[in-house]
Structure formats: C-alpha cells, structure tokens
Design an enzyme around this catalytic site. Structure first.
Site, short mmCIF file in Angstrom:
data_model
loop_
_atom_site.label_atom_id
_atom_site.label_comp_id
_atom_site.label_asym_id
_atom_site.label_seq_id
_atom_site.Cartn_x
_atom_site.Cartn_y
_atom_site.Cartn_z
N LEU A 88 -13.38 3.13 -1.01
CA LEU A 88 -14.80 3.51 -1.02
C LEU A 88 -15.06 4.62 -0.01
O LEU A 88 -14.51 4.59 1.10
CB LEU A 88 -15.69 2.31 -0.70
CG LEU A 88 -15.66 1.14 -1.70
CD1 LEU A 88 -16.55 0.01 -1.20
CD2 LEU A 88 -16.12 1.60 -3.07
N GLU A 119 -5.64 -13.92 2.94
CA GLU A 119 -4.32 -13.91 3.55
C GLU A 119 -3.67 -15.27 3.31
O GLU A 119 -4.37 -16.26 2.99
CB GLU A 119 -4.42 -13.62 5.04
CG GLU A 119 -4.96 -12.24 5.39
CD GLU A 119 -4.01 -11.14 5.00
OE1 GLU A 119 -4.52 -10.04 4.67
OE2 GLU A 119 -2.77 -11.38 5.02
N LYS A 154 -13.97 -3.74 11.42
CA LYS A 154 -14.50 -2.72 10.50
C LYS A 154 -15.89 -2.24 10.93
O LYS A 154 -16.17 -1.03 10.92
CB LYS A 154 -14.56 -3.28 9.08
CG LYS A 154 -13.19 -3.52 8.47
CD LYS A 154 -13.27 -4.13 7.08
CE LYS A 154 -11.88 -4.32 6.48
NZ LYS A 154 -11.93 -4.91 5.12
N VAL A 203 -12.04 0.87 6.49
CA VAL A 203 -13.23 0.04 6.33
C VAL A 203 -13.43 -0.44 4.89
O VAL A 203 -13.56 -1.63 4.65
CB VAL A 203 -14.49 0.79 6.81
CG1 VAL A 203 -15.75 -0.02 6.53
CG2 VAL A 203 -14.39 1.10 8.29
N ILE A 242 0.83 -1.21 0.00
CA ILE A 242 0.00 0.00 0.00
C ILE A 242 0.87 1.26 0.00
O ILE A 242 0.65 2.18 -0.78
CB ILE A 242 -0.95 0.00 1.22
CG1 ILE A 242 -1.95 -1.14 1.10
CG2 ILE A 242 -1.67 1.35 1.33
CD1 ILE A 242 -2.80 -1.35 2.33
N ASP A 258 -11.54 -9.54 11.24
CA ASP A 258 -11.26 -8.32 10.48
C ASP A 258 -12.54 -7.56 10.18
O ASP A 258 -12.59 -6.33 10.27
CB ASP A 258 -10.55 -8.69 9.17
CG ASP A 258 -10.07 -7.46 8.42
OD1 ASP A 258 -10.60 -7.19 7.33
OD2 ASP A 258 -9.19 -6.75 8.94
N GLU A 261 -10.26 6.78 6.24
CA GLU A 261 -11.29 6.28 5.33
C GLU A 261 -11.01 4.84 4.91
O GLU A 261 -11.93 4.03 4.79
CB GLU A 261 -11.36 7.18 4.08
CG GLU A 261 -12.41 6.78 3.07
CD GLU A 261 -13.82 6.96 3.61
OE1 GLU A 261 -14.49 5.93 3.85
OE2 GLU A 261 -14.24 8.09 3.81
N GLY A 264 -5.06 -14.87 -4.56
CA GLY A 264 -4.60 -13.75 -3.74
C GLY A 264 -5.70 -12.97 -3.04
O GLY A 264 -5.45 -11.86 -2.54
N LYS A 269 -6.22 -0.20 10.66
CA LYS A 269 -7.45 -0.14 11.46
C LYS A 269 -7.23 -0.50 12.93
O LYS A 269 -8.18 -0.49 13.73
CB LYS A 269 -8.52 -1.05 10.86
CG LYS A 269 -8.18 -2.52 10.86
CD LYS A 269 -9.28 -3.35 10.21
CE LYS A 269 -9.28 -3.23 8.72
NZ LYS A 269 -8.10 -3.81 8.05
#
Length: 828
Positions: free
Chosen positions: A624, A678, A693, A620, A486, A689, A617, A675, A590
């Site tokens: 988006l 995980e 969120k 979650v 990222i 996870d 942002e 992919g 997060k």
C-alpha cells in the site's frame, strides 16, 4: 555572541512575529550576547515605493494606501502587545506614520521625488517593524528576565556615502559607532538585547540612506562584523541555499555548508537566498553565516564559512537569472584595436548600467554583455553613441540586443582544476536541444555561466541538476540479502519484468550480489535470475554480513541499491554504513526505522547527505502507498492533524471474523491455521508490531518518538503472554471467551465494530482495541485488509483513506519492487 536577521516573510504577520520572538527567546536562553535585525513587514517596502511614486505624481489615492499601511501596523500592535501597554505603543507608531504622511504630502505638493527623499520614505518600513517588534519582546515570558530589549535605529550606527538607493558603507566610521554595543550586550547582569532596523543607514550629515533591496541581510553582517560575533544567522523562508531553485527543480535539496566564495557566486548568479554584499563583512572577519528557516526552525540550514561544499560533488549548486538581455558589439573594427573594451564599459558605466556577464572570443571580433532588460534600450543607446563614428564608417555593425534570455550558472569550489566539468555541462545541454548563446568562466574556476533562451531555463536547470547531483545511468545494480518468502517472490517478479523494463524504460536491473543465511554470491554482470537458487547453492562463499557489505563497497558499482528482505536487527544495523557509502537502501525490514530515533534520524540524514535514497514503503502497509502518500502530503506543504490505522492483517482478519456467538479463541486458532498469524499468535496479538508501524508513520510525520513512547494498551492479560507454550497460551485465551463474547455483543448492540487501531495525534502515538460506529472509515473494513486514514489541513472534513491488502508475500515484494523502480528513476 549571535546576530540574527529576520526577513520580511518572517515578520509578515503577527503570528509570524510571535514565531520569531519564540525562536529568539529560545536562543537567548542558551546564549548571552544576542541582537536581532528585522526587515519591514512583508510587502511594506514595495508599498512605500508605491506611495512615493503616487504622491509625487499628484495622485491622491496615495492617502488610501497610507491609511491601509497605518491600519496594518496598528493591528499588529493590538495582536502582539498586552492591552495595558497598547496605547503607548500605538502612539509611537502614530508619530512615525504622521512623519511619513508629512513627507508624502510634501512630495504631493511639489510633484517631486528625489532619490534622497525616496530613501527617507523607504526606511519607514524597518523603523515601524523594529519598533513594534522591540515592544513585543517586552511582553513577559518571551525573553529571560535579565535581558533588556531595546529598539535601535541603525541610522545612528551605519555611516554611508550619499549614493541614495544603494549607499556605500564607511566601515571604519561604522565600526567605531557599533563596537561599544558589545560591552552592553555582554553585560553580566542586564545585557542589552537590541532590535535593529535593517536596510537603512545615514550619511555623516544625518540624511537617511538605504543599502539596496535586500539590505537587511547586509545590516546583520555589518553589525556582526563590527561586534566580532561568533555567528550571523539569516532567518528567511527557505531551508538555506539549495542545489537549485526548488520552484523550478523539484529534486533540489539544501546545501549544508558552503564557502564564502560559493555563496557570493550563487547569490550573484540568481540564488535569492542572500543579498550578495552580506558576505563581504563576515568573510573579512571569518564569521560564519548560517541561513535558517523560520518556518522550519529545527533544520540546521546552510552554514557559509571558509569550508567549501561537499568535496564529493564538483558542483555546489545550479542557479539562474531568469531575465536578462544580451547586448552585442561586433565588427572588424574591434580586432586588435586597443581600448575598445574600455570605451564600451565606460559608456555603460556613465549610463549607470550594471553588467552581469561579459563574453569575448579571442578573435576580438565581438564582445557581448548581459544586462537587465529594464536597462537594455538605455544601454544600447549609450554604446551606439560611444561607437557612432565606427558604426557610420561600417567597421562596426549596429549594436544588437537579444531579449528573453536567462543566465544559468554551475557553481562550486570543487570545480577548480577538475577536468571534464564543462564538457559534462555542454554535452548534457546539447543532448536536450538547448542552445548556448554565450559562455563565461572566471579564472577562479568557481562558476561556469551560460546564456540561453528563457523558455529553456527550467529544462536546463533540471537536466543540469540531474547530471551533477543525480545520475544518468540506465543500469542499476542490486545487492540483496534475504531470499525467503518476500525476497524469493521479489526475484520472481523481477525476472518476469526484466524484458519489459529494458524495452519500455531502457532500464536494466542487475542482481550483482545475493545472500541468504549460509551463503552469498557476487557477479558483476548480473546473476541469471532463472538460476539464482542453484547459483547460490553452488557458491563456496559463506555468508558474512560484514563480508557482503565490504565486497559491495569494494566492487564500487555505479547506481547501487542495497535491498534487505530480512526481519533481522543485525542486517538493519548496517544501513548507515551502506548509506554512507552512497548506496541507496530499500527494505521491508521495519527494525531500523523503529529503532532509536537518533539512529532513525541519522539514517535519513545520511541518505540526504550522500545523495542516496532510503525507501521503506513496505515497513507499514506492505504494497500500500502509505509512506509515499504521507511524504507527498508533507512535501506539498500539508500538515498532519491525525493518523489512524489498522496495520495488522492478522488482527484485521481476527476482528472482522469475530461475531456474536463465536468463541474468540476459536477465531484466533482459525487465523493461525489459515496462515494469517505468526506461528506464535502472541507475536501479533501483543500489538508490538503495530506499535512499530505507527512509530514509523509518526516519525515520517515529524515526531521524534521512541518505541517506548508509543502507548500500547493490550487487550489480553499478562497471563496469556507469560504462557510457556502456544498450547498453554490457547488454554489461557479460552478462559477469556466469555469476556470477549460480552465485548463483541455490546459493540454489536451499539451498531459498532471492534477494530485494533493505531493512532498518532498531538505528538502522541498509541495502539488500542476500539469500538467504532458506522461513521468511522474503519467500520466497513473486511478480511485481512489494512486501512490508513490521514486527517490533514487539506483533508480535514473527509480524511484521506488508503485501504487494501496489508500483508502477504506478493504485495510486499511488489512494494519492494516499486521502491527499486523509484530509485532507478532517480539514478537515471
């Protein structure tokens, strides 16, 4: 001991009255020694003035308005009081309404309305309100049983002169009358709980007076001071004093604390949060005044005391008076003539004109005053008459009036002896084409007031608020930890858009600090993005989280943003330190927002306190606009009823791919191979996870939940998660293929689809596998897309749905980029 005051909007409807009885009841359970002051129901005082004017003008339609007023108060009684007690309370209201009717009938017959009579009429609103509310407090369960709620008419306690309309209080006599209440209110077994009429008092001879519009605040302060209360709380419809009027400046935010002097300056300069005379009695006794919001009772509001506002900011707030006229007297006949100002102000005083602002140059050639437009012509006549001889002789020019003006004031205790504030203010206005007509600054240096055209008011407020509370810098400095998938993608996107941002938005984003697991690098003028990998590799500075944060703070670069592109708990733990250093934070990590609620709240309060941004942002829905949309809904006054969401791209792909005839274990293997999961698919299949969120969304929506409060209903047995390896996990999963085949077949037969849904409703959050039919917005979900549905008061019949890619480096990095641009706009 506390004195609470509830304003007109707080008692505007029976529902609002129920809300204030709950607020009062909750406080009463924590404090012994409590009294409340109430205003008239919202709009009632205006109606009473209208009634007086109509009746004294001989207009019989006052009777219809009077009837409507009676009906409104009767309906309030029926909504608030148990039916078994209603008749007695209705009778009490009727007695007062009959008294009001008699007075109005008299003014109708006499065609006369003296200020004395008008004060008597105007006070009925508070008398009716306090009486009805005192009876509402008698209902079971509202107050602890030991309290004795009682209606108190303030006319029996507050002594004033006979200056009807805005009577002056005799504090010595008033304190003598009020003080004995303290012993009753602190009675160990049956403490008095007085419900006091605001706004009204009486002369020594017993004639009703009023304390000026807004006088209920003043009543609370008078009682609080006389009783030596610990705090006076003014409950209204805003979160406290704001840095500017939020109706005119969208970026305005609440001021947590301010000094008495600052509150006086703000109130007198147009901030209609507090009636200005309220401050004086409390200030003399050093009793804190807290401004609270009945519509947001958990918010701490603004505390007014001896403590000034945030010492980091020279300005406490920007306020405005949006309707003034400027009266100007000028001419050579004023120069070095003793007594000119005295003659002018004597003329205005004798005409009953209130002067809002005074400005005179050292040349003494002109003097101008700001006054209310409604008094402008009267003031002009008075001053013209006072200088009639000089005007006729031509040594003084005709008195001029300039209308359609406003006053904007920058207020703050920290402006004292602080250089450059005026220059900052004038330069900002000048750059935005706003002409200053007059200027005034008191020697106390707490207030710089300017007179400008009314059409420029909103513009001036916004640019001044930006320059004093935000920043006008166009260079934004980035400090980033995490250069993996990222982070690396974000740097690639930033490099591609650097020229566009510079050319199209006059914005330069500089990466000043960069770190990964083993090394870090700093460059004050910005790291060259085309070489960031080699530059970082060549660095001889070993990575240290504390060292990175310390260097970021030591550099003390303006307009800094800290970006965390890791999924690391330790990095997330430094956010509070970063925010406290007035550095904004952007993160797709997060961990921080799904940690303890106290830490979550502290981070967000820290961001507000330090005037910085904390944007997440991508926590979650990757790129988006999930959290921004939710924040916008809440900020615009909407209320969340329900949130439903598919928040895992992995699980979305799995259940969108899984069809009758397929083996569930094979679908999971396919998702892993492509992919979507995980390396260990259990990290996705556990639902943890997704729980994080929905927890974040729930908290943004206002729910104080912990991760343990999220109900996670796993669709796999414990044996799958306890397996020693990924291979062992798949062997356990294969045993469930038959069970999942039945599940998907049953769902297909019913015309439904399996979806792993996170939900928040009625203060509870949950995560579970569900089967949805064609009417559900999640039925048509495909691929690995995420989808979020917001059901709100505005979107009740058809929820607001956001759908799209919810995972992937490109969209997540783009979301981080969008957050950085958002903060850059804020800083600029």
């Amino acid at each position: 001991m506390l004195i609470l005051k509830f304003g007109g909007t707080s008692v505007g409807t029976p529902d609002r009255i129920k809300a204030i009885t709950k607020i009062s009841g909750d406080i009463a359970r924590k404090h012994k020694g409590l009294g409340i002051v109430v205003s008239a129901f919202s709009g009632v005082t205006d109606s009473l003035f209208t009634l007086g004017n109509l009746s004294s003008s001989g207009k019989a339609e006052y009777k219809k308005l009077l009837s409507d007023l009676e009906t409104r108060h009767f309906e309030a009684v029926r909504s608030l009081i148990d039916v078994r007690r209603q008749s007695g309370v209705l009778a009490g209201v009727k007695v007062m309404m009959n008294e009001l009717e008699d007075v109005l009938h008299g003014t109708f017959l006499l065609r006369d309305l003296s200020p004395k009579t008008m004060d008597f009429i105007a006070g009925f609103g508070e008398r009716l309100s306090a009486y009805i509310i005192s009876e509402a407090f008698q209902e079971p369960g509202i107050l602890p049983d030991y309290y004795c709620p009682e209606f108190l008419d303030a006319r029996k306690f507050i002594r004033t002169n006979n200056q009807y309309g805005s009577a002056q209080v005799d504090f010595e006599a008033t304190t003598i009358l009020i003080a004995p209440l303290k012993e009753k209110m602190l009675h160990p077994e049956e403490p008095l709980f007085p419900i006091i009429t605001g706004f009204i008092g009486s002369t020594e001879s017993g004639h009703s007076t009023t304390l000026g519009r807004g006088g209920s605040d003043y009543t609370a302060s008078i009682f609080g001071a006389a009783l030596n209360s610990d705090e006076i709380q003014i409950w209204t419809d805003v979160d406290g004093f704001m840095t500017a009027d939020p109706r005119k400046v969208s970026t305005a935010f609440p001021i947590p604390f301010m000094s008495y002097e600052e509150a006086l300056e703000m109130s007198n300069s147009g901030a209609k949060v507090l009636y200005p005379p309220t401050v004086q009695p409390a200030m003399l006794k050093k009793i804190p005044i807290r401004i609270c919001n009945t519509f947001n009772p958990s918010f701490e509001g603004t505390v007014i005391s001896t403590k000034p506002s945030n010492p980091e900011s020279p300005v406490c707030g920007i306020s405005s008076l949006d309707g003034v006229s400027l009266l100007r007297l000028q001419g050579t006949g004023l120069v070095r003539v003793v007594g000119t100002a005295r003659r002018m102000f004597t003329a205005l005083s004798e005409a009953g004109i209130n002067v809002i602002l005074i400005s005179q140059a050292s040349s003494e050639h002109s003097i101008c005053v700001a006054i209310s437009p409604s008094e402008a012509n009267k003031a002009k006549l008075a001053v013209t008459e006072a200088f009639k001889s000089e005007i006729q002789n031509g040594v003084i020019e005709e008195v001029t009036l300039e209308n359609d003006l406003c006053i904007v004031a920058a207020v703050g205790e920290n402006m004292r002896s602080r250089t450059g504030i005026s220059g900052w203010l004038f330069q900002t206005l000048g750059k935005n084409g706003i002409n200053i007509i007059a200027i005034a600054q008191g020697s106390a240096e707490r207030n710089i007031s300017i007179v400008i055209r009314k059409v420029d008011e909103s513009k001036a407020l916004n640019v001044l608020h930006e320059v004093f509370f935000l920043s006008n810098k166009k260079v934004v400095n980035l400090f980033m930890i995490g250069t993996g998938l990222i982070g690396g993608t974000f740097l690639k996107q930033l490099q591609a858009h650097t020229t566009i941002l510079r050319e199209n938005q006059a914005l330069e984003l500089r990466v000043v600090g960069l770190a990964r697991s083993k090394k870090m690098i700093f460059e004050k003028n910005g790291i060259r993005l085309e070489n960031w990998k080699s530059e970082l590799e060549k660095s001889n500075i070993p990575m240290s989280l504390s060292g990175f944060i310390d260097e970021m703070k030591r550099l003390n670069m303006p307009n800094s943003i800290f970006i965390d592109c890791t999924s690391n708990d330790t990095v997330a733990s430094v956010y509070n330190d970063v925010l406290s250093s007035s550095i904004s934070v952007v993160t797709p990590n997060k961990r921080a927002n799904s940690g303890s609620f106290s830490a979550f709240r502290e981070m967000h309060l820290n961001a507000i306190k330090n005037d910085v941004k904390f944007l997440y942002e991508t926590n979650v829905g990757a790129g988006l606009p999930v959290i921004n949309t939710l924040n916008d809904l809440l900020a615009s006054g909407d209320q969340i009823i329900k949130i439903e969401a598919v928040l895992s791209g992995s699980l979305s792909f799995i259940f969108n791919t899984f069809k009758p005839g397929m083996k569930f274990s094979e679908v999971v293997k396919l998702a892993k191979e492509q992919g979507y999961t995980e390396p260990d698919p259990r990290d996705d299949l556990s639902g943890t996870d997704v729980a994080r969120k929905i927890l974040i969304l729930s908290r943004v929506a206002g729910a104080p939940l912990e991760l343990s409060d999220v109900s996670v209903n796993p669709f796999l047995p414990k044996e799958c998660f306890d397996a020693e390896s990924v291979d062992s996990f798949f062997k356990e999963l294969e045993k469930l293929d038959g069970e999942f085949e039945l599940m998907v077949s049953d769902s297909e037969k019913k015309g439904e689809k399996l979806r792993f849904i996170a939900a928040f409703e009625n203060g509870r959050a949950s995560v579970s596998l569900q089967s949805v039919d064609m009417s559900h917005p999640f039925y048509l979900l495909s691929g690995s897309d995420n989808i979020i549905s917001y059901t709100t008061l505005r979107y009740k019949e058809r929820p607001l749905v956001i759908k799209g890619p919810g995972a992937g480096a490109e969209v997540t990095a783009a979301g981080v980029f969008a957050n950085v641009i958002s903060i850059s706009s804020y800083l600029s």
